[in-house]
Enzyme design. Structure first.
Site, PDB file in Angstrom:
ATOM      1  N   ASN A 120      82.431  18.984  77.060  1.00 57.01           N
ATOM      2  CA  ASN A 120      82.749  17.624  76.984  1.00 57.01           C
ATOM      3  C   ASN A 120      84.225  17.360  76.869  1.00 57.01           C
ATOM      4  O   ASN A 120      84.597  16.455  76.531  1.00 57.01           O
ATOM      5  CB  ASN A 120      82.100  17.101  75.653  1.00 57.01           C
ATOM      6  CG  ASN A 120      82.218  17.753  74.447  1.00 57.01           C
ATOM      7  OD1 ASN A 120      83.185  18.628  74.395  1.00 57.01           O
ATOM      8  ND2 ASN A 120      81.843  17.508  73.390  1.00 57.01           N
ATOM      9  N   TYR A 148      86.290  25.104  63.400  1.00 57.23           N
ATOM     10  CA  TYR A 148      85.143  24.669  63.552  1.00 57.23           C
ATOM     11  C   TYR A 148      84.494  24.556  62.064  1.00 57.23           C
ATOM     12  O   TYR A 148      83.788  23.886  61.352  1.00 57.23           O
ATOM     13  CB  TYR A 148      83.977  24.900  64.114  1.00 57.23           C
ATOM     14  CG  TYR A 148      83.948  24.296  65.757  1.00 57.23           C
ATOM     15  CD1 TYR A 148      83.667  23.118  65.797  1.00 57.23           C
ATOM     16  CD2 TYR A 148      84.839  25.111  66.552  1.00 57.23           C
ATOM     17  CE1 TYR A 148      84.023  22.382  67.084  1.00 57.23           C
ATOM     18  CE2 TYR A 148      84.966  24.272  67.807  1.00 57.23           C
ATOM     19  CZ  TYR A 148      84.498  23.189  68.259  1.00 57.23           C
ATOM     20  OH  TYR A 148      84.726  22.357  69.427  1.00 57.23           O
ATOM     21  N   THR A 186      79.459  12.611  71.689  1.00 57.02           N
ATOM     22  CA  THR A 186      79.731  14.384  71.878  1.00 57.02           C
ATOM     23  C   THR A 186      78.946  14.692  73.149  1.00 57.02           C
ATOM     24  O   THR A 186      79.573  15.641  73.912  1.00 57.02           O
ATOM     25  CB  THR A 186      79.070  14.908  70.672  1.00 57.02           C
ATOM     26  OG1 THR A 186      79.887  14.353  69.475  1.00 57.02           O
ATOM     27  CG2 THR A 186      79.443  16.292  70.770  1.00 57.02           C
ATOM     28  N   ARG A 200      88.103   8.465  68.462  1.00 60.84           N
ATOM     29  CA  ARG A 200      86.673   8.713  68.912  1.00 60.84           C
ATOM     30  C   ARG A 200      86.130   7.689  69.714  1.00 60.84           C
ATOM     31  O   ARG A 200      85.207   8.104  70.496  1.00 60.84           O
ATOM     32  CB  ARG A 200      86.128   8.933  67.469  1.00 60.84           C
ATOM     33  CG  ARG A 200      86.413  10.114  66.612  1.00 60.84           C
ATOM     34  CD  ARG A 200      85.952  11.432  66.931  1.00 60.84           C
ATOM     35  NE  ARG A 200      84.483  11.436  66.675  1.00 60.84           N
ATOM     36  CZ  ARG A 200      83.932  12.550  66.415  1.00 60.84           C
ATOM     37  NH1 ARG A 200      84.543  13.747  66.670  1.00 60.84           N
ATOM     38  NH2 ARG A 200      82.661  12.551  65.859  1.00 60.84           N
ATOM     39  N   LYS A 257      89.805  20.435  75.895  1.00 62.80           N
ATOM     40  CA  LYS A 257      89.321  21.773  75.895  1.00 62.80           C
ATOM     41  C   LYS A 257      89.468  22.533  77.611  1.00 62.80           C
ATOM     42  O   LYS A 257      89.958  21.954  78.405  1.00 62.80           O
ATOM     43  CB  LYS A 257      87.932  21.711  75.984  1.00 62.80           C
ATOM     44  CG  LYS A 257      87.669  21.350  74.461  1.00 62.80           C
ATOM     45  CD  LYS A 257      86.145  20.915  74.141  1.00 62.80           C
ATOM     46  CE  LYS A 257      85.898  20.513  72.752  1.00 62.80           C
ATOM     47  NZ  LYS A 257      84.320  20.171  72.619  1.00 62.80           N
ATOM     48  N   GLU A 305      92.849  19.561  60.478  1.00 58.36           N
ATOM     49  CA  GLU A 305      92.922  20.211  61.811  1.00 58.36           C
ATOM     50  C   GLU A 305      94.251  20.123  62.293  1.00 58.36           C
ATOM     51  O   GLU A 305      94.581  21.354  62.926  1.00 58.36           O
ATOM     52  CB  GLU A 305      91.939  19.435  62.705  1.00 58.36           C
ATOM     53  CG  GLU A 305      90.357  19.628  62.265  1.00 58.36           C
ATOM     54  CD  GLU A 305      89.546  18.970  63.247  1.00 58.36           C
ATOM     55  OE1 GLU A 305      90.081  18.064  64.048  1.00 58.36           O
ATOM     56  OE2 GLU A 305      88.372  18.987  63.016  1.00 58.36           O
ATOM     57  N   ARG A 335      84.731  10.565  78.124  1.00 61.27           N
ATOM     58  CA  ARG A 335      83.547  11.610  78.544  1.00 61.27           C
ATOM     59  C   ARG A 335      82.478  10.635  79.394  1.00 61.27           C
ATOM     60  O   ARG A 335      81.850  11.445  80.429  1.00 61.27           O
ATOM     61  CB  ARG A 335      82.584  12.060  77.120  1.00 61.27           C
ATOM     62  CG  ARG A 335      83.390  12.970  76.308  1.00 61.27           C
ATOM     63  CD  ARG A 335      82.808  13.350  75.085  1.00 61.27           C
ATOM     64  NE  ARG A 335      83.669  14.337  74.159  1.00 61.27           N
ATOM     65  CZ  ARG A 335      83.768  14.447  72.880  1.00 61.27           C
ATOM     66  NH1 ARG A 335      83.212  13.241  72.303  1.00 61.27           N
ATOM     67  NH2 ARG A 335      84.178  15.306  72.549  1.00 61.27           N
ATOM     68  N   HIS A 340      88.076  17.777  72.104  1.00 64.76           N
ATOM     69  CA  HIS A 340      87.895  17.656  70.791  1.00 64.76           C
ATOM     70  C   HIS A 340      88.658  16.535  70.373  1.00 64.76           C
ATOM     71  O   HIS A 340      89.843  16.453  70.401  1.00 64.76           O
ATOM     72  CB  HIS A 340      88.036  18.901  70.048  1.00 64.76           C
ATOM     73  CG  HIS A 340      88.008  18.888  68.751  1.00 64.76           C
ATOM     74  ND1 HIS A 340      86.775  18.672  67.869  1.00 64.76           N
ATOM     75  CD2 HIS A 340      88.959  18.455  67.554  1.00 64.76           C
ATOM     76  CE1 HIS A 340      87.142  18.441  66.576  1.00 64.76           C
ATOM     77  NE2 HIS A 340      88.367  18.376  66.572  1.00 64.76           N
TER      78      HIS A 340
HETATM   79  P1  GDP Z   1      81.877  16.448  67.776  1.00 62.34           P
HETATM   80  O1  GDP Z   1      82.917  16.181  66.289  1.00 62.34           O
HETATM   81  O2  GDP Z   1      81.729  15.157  68.473  1.00 62.34           O
HETATM   82  O3  GDP Z   1      82.778  17.661  68.641  1.00 62.34           O
HETATM   83  O4  GDP Z   1      80.435  16.759  67.371  1.00 62.34           O
HETATM   84  P2  GDP Z   1      80.146  18.053  66.265  1.00 62.34           P
HETATM   85  O5  GDP Z   1      81.206  18.181  65.277  1.00 62.34           O
HETATM   86  O6  GDP Z   1      78.932  17.342  65.598  1.00 62.34           O
HETATM   87  O7  GDP Z   1      79.892  19.296  66.943  1.00 62.34           O
HETATM   88  C1  GDP Z   1      80.663  20.124  67.498  1.00 62.34           C
HETATM   89  C2  GDP Z   1      80.224  21.055  68.513  1.00 62.34           C
HETATM   90  O8  GDP Z   1      78.782  21.322  68.237  1.00 62.34           O
HETATM   91  C3  GDP Z   1      79.960  20.001  69.968  1.00 62.34           C
HETATM   92  O9  GDP Z   1      80.813  19.978  70.637  1.00 62.34           O
HETATM   93  C4  GDP Z   1      78.783  20.534  70.464  1.00 62.34           C
HETATM   94  O10 GDP Z   1      79.238  21.725  71.350  1.00 62.34           O
HETATM   95  C5  GDP Z   1      78.087  21.468  69.297  1.00 62.34           C
HETATM   96  N1  GDP Z   1      76.772  20.569  69.124  1.00 62.34           N
HETATM   97  C6  GDP Z   1      76.796  19.559  68.145  1.00 62.34           C
HETATM   98  N2  GDP Z   1      75.540  19.033  68.243  1.00 62.34           N
HETATM   99  C7  GDP Z   1      74.513  19.955  68.867  1.00 62.34           C
HETATM  100  C8  GDP Z   1      73.479  19.936  69.585  1.00 62.34           C
HETATM  101  O11 GDP Z   1      72.626  18.891  69.229  1.00 62.34           O
HETATM  102  N3  GDP Z   1      73.085  20.648  70.569  1.00 62.34           N
HETATM  103  C9  GDP Z   1      73.904  21.625  70.999  1.00 62.34           C
HETATM  104  N4  GDP Z   1      73.358  22.454  71.864  1.00 62.34           N
HETATM  105  N5  GDP Z   1      75.204  21.812  70.497  1.00 62.34           N
HETATM  106  C10 GDP Z   1      75.604  20.831  69.662  1.00 62.34           C
HETATM  107 MG    MG Z   2      83.095  17.305  64.922  1.00 68.32          MG
END
Ligand code: GDP
Ligand code: MG
Length: 201
Positions: free
Chosen positions: A156, A54, A125, A119, A14, A170, A136, A159
């Site tokens: 973070n 997304y 995350t 991962r 990112k 993706e 991270r 992705h």
């Molecule tokens: P990833 O696959 O590990 O990136 O996580 P997800 O697909 O669950 O979420 C995608 C993005 O949504 C993350 O990179 C965060 O920016 C955001 N996000 C997910 N869960 C939360 C949360 O509980 N709070 C906030 N503020 N953002 C979140």
């Molecule tokens: Mg995800």
């Protein structure tokens, strides 16, 4: 069925990762595992591309909204809304700002259990709770608390696709077939050869 060594996953460094000078460090971690880089490019994505990324999974808005509400409750906090879609709309708007802020590096990595292993080494995350030793956990310190207070996405660095199905969708979203290269890399002989019998003369 494909052999597990042919699994592919999408990784995006990112804009904060690029700005922090961590491209080399991040590539090194995946390369060190024995994964093979089969696609790589730098681009500045536009907001529509990020939104489409997304929402490739039609359930993403609902699932992420529900997950976020649950995580507020677990921390003893009141979620900003009871409507999962309202929560995700905010998250998505912030993600669009974040991912379009500058150049990103899009990569496709191939190898045994590529999705899970990437991962694992990338870490959870939320950087605050990502394990020590993960990318991270070692290189960034953001939290949902801080991101929410400033009404921005959590920074973070990376992705990484969450499942083989997600990876397939993706990769097709970020790369044209001609931008990926099929090739052999010599270390695969050591990682995957059944007999390891090509070493001694
Ligand atoms: P990833 O696959 O590990 O990136 O996580 P997800 O697909 O669950 O979420 C995608 C993005 O949504 C993350 O990179 C965060 O920016 C955001 N996000 C997910 N869960 C939360 C949360 O509980 N709070 C906030 N503020 N953002 C979140
Ligand atoms: Mg995800």
């Amino acid at each position: 069925m494909k052999h597990p060594k042919e699994e592919r996953t999408l990784v995006i460094i990112k804009p904060d990762g690029v700005q922090r000078g961590l491209i080399g460090e991040i590539v090194k971690r995946y390369e060190g595992l024995g994964l093979k880089l089969v696609g790589l490019k730098m681009l500045v994505p536009d907001p529509a591309h990020v939104e489409a990324h997304y929402t490739l999974d039609p359930e993403w808005r609902k699932v992420t909204g529900e997950k976020t509400i649950k995580s507020y409750r677990e921390k003893g906090l009141t979620p900003p809304s009871e409507d999962p879609l309202e929560i995700t709309a905010k998250i998505l708007a912030n993600l669009k700002k974040y991912l379009t802020a500058g150049p990103v590096i899009a990569m496709v990595w191939e190898g045994a259990h590529a999705v899970k292993i990437v991962r694992k080494i990338t870490g959870g995350t939320e950087p605050l709770t990502s394990d020590v030793g993960t990318i991270r956990g070692d290189y960034v310190l953001d939290s949902y608390t801080m991101a929410d207070a400033d009404n921005r996405a959590v920074r973070n660095l990376i992705h990484a696709s969450g499942s083989a199905g997600e990876a397939e969708a993706e990769i097709a979203h970020w790369f044209k077939p001609g931008e990926l290269t099929d090739y052999r890399i010599i270390h695969e002989e050591i990682l995957y050869d059944v007999n390891l019998d090509g070493i001694l003369e």
